[in-house]
Design an enzyme around this catalytic site. Structure first.
Site, short mmCIF file in Angstrom:
data_model
loop_
_atom_site.label_atom_id
_atom_site.label_comp_id
_atom_site.label_asym_id
_atom_site.label_seq_id
_atom_site.Cartn_x
_atom_site.Cartn_y
_atom_site.Cartn_z
N LYS A 22 55.72 13.36 52.68
CA LYS A 22 57.06 13.02 53.21
C LYS A 22 57.85 14.29 53.48
O LYS A 22 57.63 15.33 52.83
CB LYS A 22 57.84 12.10 52.25
CG LYS A 22 58.21 12.71 50.88
CD LYS A 22 59.52 13.50 50.87
CE LYS A 22 59.72 14.29 49.59
NZ LYS A 22 60.54 15.45 49.66
N GLY A 119 57.45 20.54 48.03
CA GLY A 119 58.57 19.77 48.58
C GLY A 119 58.10 18.72 49.57
O GLY A 119 58.87 18.21 50.38
N LEU A 120 56.79 18.37 49.51
CA LEU A 120 56.23 17.38 50.44
C LEU A 120 55.77 16.11 49.71
O LEU A 120 55.12 15.25 50.29
CB LEU A 120 55.03 18.00 51.18
CG LEU A 120 55.38 19.15 52.15
CD1 LEU A 120 54.12 19.95 52.49
CD2 LEU A 120 56.01 18.62 53.43
N ALA A 121 56.09 16.02 48.43
CA ALA A 121 55.78 14.83 47.61
C ALA A 121 54.29 14.55 47.46
O ALA A 121 53.87 13.39 47.40
CB ALA A 121 56.50 13.59 48.15
N SER A 124 53.56 12.61 44.29
CA SER A 124 54.08 11.24 44.42
C SER A 124 53.19 10.43 45.35
O SER A 124 52.96 9.24 45.13
CB SER A 124 55.51 11.26 44.99
OG SER A 124 56.35 12.01 44.16
N ASP A 157 60.35 9.69 44.41
CA ASP A 157 59.79 9.67 45.77
C ASP A 157 58.63 8.69 45.92
O ASP A 157 58.15 8.46 47.03
CB ASP A 157 59.26 11.07 46.15
CG ASP A 157 60.36 12.09 46.32
OD1 ASP A 157 61.51 11.69 46.59
OD2 ASP A 157 60.07 13.29 46.18
O1 C5P Z 1 61.88 11.39 39.91
P1 C5P Z 1 61.02 12.56 39.63
O2 C5P Z 1 60.22 12.40 38.36
O3 C5P Z 1 60.16 12.97 40.79
O4 C5P Z 1 61.99 13.78 39.37
C1 C5P Z 1 61.58 14.98 38.81
C2 C5P Z 1 62.82 15.70 38.30
O5 C5P Z 1 63.65 16.09 39.40
C3 C5P Z 1 63.72 14.86 37.42
O6 C5P Z 1 63.32 14.93 36.08
C4 C5P Z 1 65.07 15.49 37.64
O7 C5P Z 1 65.17 16.68 36.86
C5 C5P Z 1 65.02 15.92 39.08
N1 C5P Z 1 65.62 14.92 39.99
C6 C5P Z 1 67.00 14.82 40.04
N2 C5P Z 1 67.57 13.90 40.87
C7 C5P Z 1 66.82 13.11 41.68
C8 C5P Z 1 65.41 13.22 41.65
C9 C5P Z 1 64.85 14.13 40.78
O8 C5P Z 1 67.72 15.54 39.33
N3 C5P Z 1 67.41 12.25 42.51
#
Ligand code: C5P
Length: 317
Positions: A22, A119-121, A124, A157
């Site tokens: 993404k 930064g491309l997920a 995820s 993501d």
């Molecule tokens: O949701 P995910 O596990 O991919 O996020 C990884 C980290 O990125 C989270 O623990 C948080 O520190 C940060 N994050 C955030 N706000 C978001 C998405 C991610 O602060 N909307």
């Protein structure tokens, strides 16, 4: 006793799922919420770089060690990424088994083409692929809403990675509204030697904001209309937003010269992908993208340079 071991049973059918990377043509980042996540106002788009997740049942021989999840990786990051519980694809398989109330029994393989921590997920996407592949392999009756809930539990993501296409993301990114984009846009995707962890980049956004640098770009209307109206690449170039860009450049200052280099070579825009450090260069069309990719490669400064277009359909399409 013949001294022969029984031949292993064939592992059965293999399920294979392609999951695209993404990008975020608009990434508005708000203040941290009480749960530590940041409020997002983003537009996601799936692009034509993908990982492939395959799943099959463990063979009888492997099964004798007890049921379980075996994960192997090839391609980008293989050999450095974890293949145990620390891998999001592993966690996804475990979650599907838990949901279904069964013992997991899967050999998962991820062929990675999406750059890691770029930064491309990519992580995820692998999780989304493992959710779908395991649900199909184990014939788990699971609806869209439940799959979305499991995905959101794995990462912000992951729900978009299930869907693909183009979508507005709200909440922490997991609240999706599909956008009917008309057209296709061409990108040159330049990866770098460094990686940026997502939490690290969010922390840098907060730190810069304390110094009065940056603000929440909450309004996605203009870029959504551009996608819906089939805007030209020139129009889109003026609408790209990334509230994490300053933070990514602050953490990896070498990104600035990569971005300027691409612009000097004729890119319509240079845009950090998500939390970086991958840089996306927007091109007029595929011909321009091919020429631009060649020139960016020749300049040096990027680890790898890929061509991609979006939007593309997601794995669950
Ligand atoms: O949701 P995910 O596990 O991919 O996020 C990884 C980290 O990125 C989270 O623990 C948080 O520190 C940060 N994050 C955030 N706000 C978001 C998405 C991610 O602060 N909307």
């Amino acid at each position: 006793m013949t001294g022969q071991t029984a031949p292993a049973q064939p592992a059965g059918p293999s399920i294979s799922v392609d999951v695209p990377a993404k990008i975020n043509p608009h990434l508005g980042v708000g203040d941290p919420r009480a749960d530590g996540y940041h409020a997002l106002s983003t537009v996601y788009q799936a692009i034509s770089l993908h990982d492939t997740v395959s799943a099959e049942r463990l063979s009888t021989a492997e099964g004798s060690e007890g049921p379980g999840i075996r994960l192997t990786l090839s391609g980008e990051g293989a050999g450095t990424l974890p293949t145990d519980e620390a891998n999001l694809a592993y966690q996804a398989a475990k979650l599907v088994a838990l949901y279904a109330g069964i013992e997991p029994d899967v050999r998962l393989h991820v062929n990675k083409r999406i750059p890691v921590a770029g930064g491309l997920a990519g992580g995820s996407a692998d999780a989304a692929g493992a959710l779908i592949a395991c649900a199909r392999l184990w014939e788990v009756p699971i609806g869209d809403a439940e799959l979305h809930r499991l995905a959101a539990g794995l990462g912000s993501d992951v729900p978009f990675c299930l869907k693909g296409g183009t979508a507005i993301g709200a909440g922490r990114g997991e609240e999706l509204t599909p956008v009917a984009a008309k057209g296709s846009w061409h990108w040159v995707v330049a990866t770098t030697d460094t990686q940026i962890s997502t939490p690290e980049c969010y922390k840098e956004v907060d730190r810069l904001r304390e110094d009065g640098i940056g603000r929440f770009s909450s309004d996605v209307d203009a870029i959504v209309q551009a996608f819906e109206g089939g805007a030209s690449a020139d129009e889109l170039a003026r609408l790209l937003v990334n509230d994490m860009e300053a933070a990514a450049v602050s953490l990896r200052p070498q990104l600035a010269s990569l971005m300027h280099g691409g612009l000097a070579e004729g890119a319509l825009a240079a845009h950090v992908s998500g939390s970086g450090p991958t840089v996306l260069f927007l091109a007029h069309d595929v011909k321009h993208a091919v020429a631009l990719a060649r020139r960016i490669r020749m300049r040096g400064g990027a680890r790898s340079v890929h061509l991609a277009h979006g939007p593309v359909e997601g794995p669950a399409a």
